[in-house]
Design an enzyme around this catalytic site. Structure first.
Site, PDB file in Angstrom:
ATOM      1  N   HIS A   1     -10.237  19.735 -20.901  1.00  0.00           N
ATOM      2  CA  HIS A   1      -9.738  21.113 -20.924  1.00  0.00           C
ATOM      3  C   HIS A   1      -9.136  21.326 -22.307  1.00  0.00           C
ATOM      4  O   HIS A   1      -8.395  20.470 -22.788  1.00  0.00           O
ATOM      5  CB  HIS A   1      -8.675  21.289 -19.829  1.00  0.00           C
TER       6      HIS A   1
ATOM      7  N   ARG B   1      -6.787  32.082 -22.203  1.00  0.00           N
ATOM      8  CA  ARG B   1      -7.813  32.438 -23.184  1.00  0.00           C
ATOM      9  C   ARG B   1      -8.677  33.571 -22.654  1.00  0.00           C
ATOM     10  O   ARG B   1      -9.085  34.466 -23.391  1.00  0.00           O
ATOM     11  CB  ARG B   1      -8.673  31.225 -23.526  1.00  0.00           C
TER      12      ARG B   1
END
Ligand SMILES: Cc1cc2nc3c(=O)[nH]c(=O)nc-3n(C[C@H](O)[C@H](O)[C@H](O)COP(=O)(O)OP(=O)(O)OC[C@H]3O[C@@H](n4cnc5c(N)ncnc54)[C@H](O)[C@@H]3O)c2cc1C
Length: 576
Positions: A237, A259
């Protein structure tokens, strides 16, 4: 050695989304069955499903479709997913999310018109990630736990599975456990066993999964000789919290929605660097963003602690604080202001796409053994989309519960364990008691660094080779390292030793499979073979351990729904 014997019809290893869904479905299918859920921790308090932040992918919106969700999964997985498994995942997720709300009692965030809100997740062409704020897993696992508690389902908590025990002809007979509280051995005989211990690549310097996850399930499967798929595929990640070396909070994940909703990444020189790597910027898939951060780190353009920054403040600190409350609180606990300031992040090992080979009904090649959740393989190929993990565990956990109940009706009766295997496994886990104590933590640190440096985000032949040598050395030192206290009750050092043994066994296989795959797909990037290779002749790796060693082969991916260069989406639109 005194081994207490218990008997059940269905034995489920693990109490995450896969394990608990399996228990509920098996009970619903046949309430007369004796069902036992065993887990290393406390039911509802252990495993990664509880840690799910972002949410659950499901194509519910009329503007979305299962075909679109499928294509995102296949393309995100770089054409390596097992297409039947991926199709089952995206189609059954709809049924499962309704079940979660209407039967299990979860309550997810909604739009003003009452429909379920889908948030944006990287790598997807539609905002389909259903969630409860940014703490979705707590909602899911608490409600599942309450449902299981309310039923006559047996629980073996703080029971560590140490071996899947076959009969002399190879069929599954049951599982050998250590009762962590007393240190006693317990053999649970079962007609059907579900492996749902949830993977979890915690052998890397930075990692996100819960502390109870040390790849025990895959280590047991390896020793049993089961074929394992895609073992090179470790997902990083991109945004693990980097809070310095003195806190276990370092490595914990800051979710994808940050994001997805417009968060920026900046390097140490305050340059928004994602544009230098991918036109999708921060919304590129996890592998792409992780490699971009890794490249910035290698080039030395880092923050104080050696990572990069995530910045959210431009979206409005109040909005961020409301939308990502859990993340903002977590960062504040570590001295960072996520809503208005900058937070240091680093790629962190998050999910394991590799695992035991199974079919759409969760059957493995062993008679009586089933697998679901992160221990299973094939659904995600080279890259799991954020939000497809918990969908995977709940979809296939439920399927395995249905199938095991049915399977037992056709295959009644317990089978007899091979006494040689039982004796060998008991001797194996007691190994550290015969040796002088040593520094287990130093060994663990060595493994974390080895995997991060040599078999991490970017790999090459020379590095992987060094990694294998180092893993062998760490394991052989472990085998001659003892634990100080002979008292087996809650002997956590003993369990640390066992954790490290599982991690070493699976780490070696990750490295060997990474060496075998001489191309770059999704999470697996070889700097010496940076091209993806011909998509139409894609292969997946299969690892199998036998007394003569570990063998890794490659098999062709079958494009049963869609071939590279085609899209179900366009076909569907054309047909309309
Ligand atoms: C921080 C974090 C955030 C995440 N966020 C998301 C997200 O937003 N969306 C998404 O889709 N996915 C997310 N994931 C991934 C998701 O959590 C997993 O894919 C999924 O929950 C795995 O479910 P599982 O049932 O297979 O395993 P788990 O939920 O991990 O359960 C494993 C169980 O096995 C038990 N166990 C382990 N070893 C043994 C043993 N030796 N003996 C007995 N029991 C054992 C454990 O104690 C536990 O009960 C996230 C993961 C993490 C770590």
């Amino acid at each position: 050695m005194n081994v207490e014997q218990l008997k059940t019809d269905i034995l489920i290893l693990g109490s995450g989304g896969a394990g608990l869904f399996a228990a509920l479905h098996a009970f619903k299918a046949n309430p007369d069955l004796d069902i036992t859920v065993a887990s290393k921790g406390l039911l509802g308090k252990c495993g990664c499903t509880r840690m799910v932040q972002g949410g659950y992918n499901v194509a519910l919106n009329p503007g979305d479709s299962v075909e679109r969700h499928f294509m995102d999964t296949i393309e995100g997985g770089k054409w390596l997913p097992h297409q039947e498994l991926a199709w089952t995942l995206v189609t059954t997720a709809i049924e499962r999310v309704r079940e979660l709300e209407n039967e299990i009692g979860c309550f997810f965030d909604r739009n003003p018109d009452g429909t379920l809100h889908g948030k944006a997740f990287a790598g997807q062409t539609f905002d389909r990630t259903v969630h409860k704020g940014d703490l979705t897993g707590i909602e899911i696992i608490n409600r599942l736990m309450e449902q299981v508690w309310a039923l006559p389902i047996h629980r073996l908590e703080e029971h560590r599975a140490v071996a899947l025990v076959p009969s002399s002809d190879g069929a599954m007979t049951g599982v050998l456990f250590i009762d962590v509280r007393t240190g006693a051995f317990r053999f649970v005989a079962a007609k059907a066993v579900l492996l749902a211990t949830g993977g979890g690549p915690t052998m890397y310097r930075y990692h996100t999964p819960s502390g109870d996850k040390t790849m025990d399930g895959l280590a047991m499967a390896l020793r049993l000789g089961l074929p394992l798929r895609d073992m090179e595929m470790v997902q990083f990640h991109p945004t693990g919290l980097l809070a310095g070396p003195d806190t276990r909070m370092t490595g914990t994940v800051l979710e994808e929605g940050l994001r997805g909703s417009g968060g920026y990444l900046l390097n140490g020189a305050m340059h928004r660097f994602m544009g230098d790597y991918d036109p999708k910027l921060e919304r590129a898939t996890r592998d792409v963003v992780s490699r971009a951060i890794h490249a910035e780190m290698k080039a030395g353009r880092t923050t104080q602690n050696g990572g990069v920054y995530i910045k959210m403040g431009h979206l409005g600190p109040e909005k961020v604080a409301k939308q990502f409350k859990g993340m903002v609180d977590r960062c504040r606990d570590c001295g960072f202001d996520l809503a208005g300031g900058l937070v240091e992040v680093v790629p962190t090992a998050h999910y394991f796409m590799g695992g035991v080979i199974c079919d759409v009904e969760t059957l493995t090649e062993r008679f009586g053994l089933f697998v679901a959740g992160e221990d299973a393989s094939g659904m995600h190929g080279a890259n799991r989309l954020g939000g497809n993990g918990v969908a995977n565990s709940t979809v296939f956990g439920g399927i395995s519960g249905d199938v095991m109940a049915r399977w037992i009706a056709d295959n009644p009766g317990h089978r007899v364990p091979d006494p040689n295997v039982l004796d060998a496994e008991i001797a194996r886990v007691q190994q550290p008691f015969g040796h002088r104590p040593g520094d287990l933590n130093a060994l663990r640190e060595k493994l974390l660094d080895t995997m991060w440096d040599e078999v991490g985000v970017v790999r090459d032949r020379a590095g992987i080779g060094c990694g294998i040598v180092a893993i062998d050395a760490i394991e052989s030192e472990l085998l001659s390292t003892g634990v100080a206290d002979d008292d087996r009750r809650f002997n956590l050092t003993w369990h640390d030793w066992l954790n490290l043994r599982s991690l070493c066994e699976v780490s070696r296989v990750i490295a060997l499979a990474a060496l075998k795959r001489e191309n770059s797909r999704g999470a697996h990037f070889r700097s010496d073979f940076p091209e993806p290779g011909e998509l139409l002749t894609s292969t997946f790796t299969v690892t199998r351990q036998s007394p003569s060693g570990i063998e890794i082969t490659e098999r062709p991916v079958e494009f049963t729904h869609v071939k590279p260069g085609e899209t179900l989406l366009r076909d569907r639109i054309a047909a309309e």
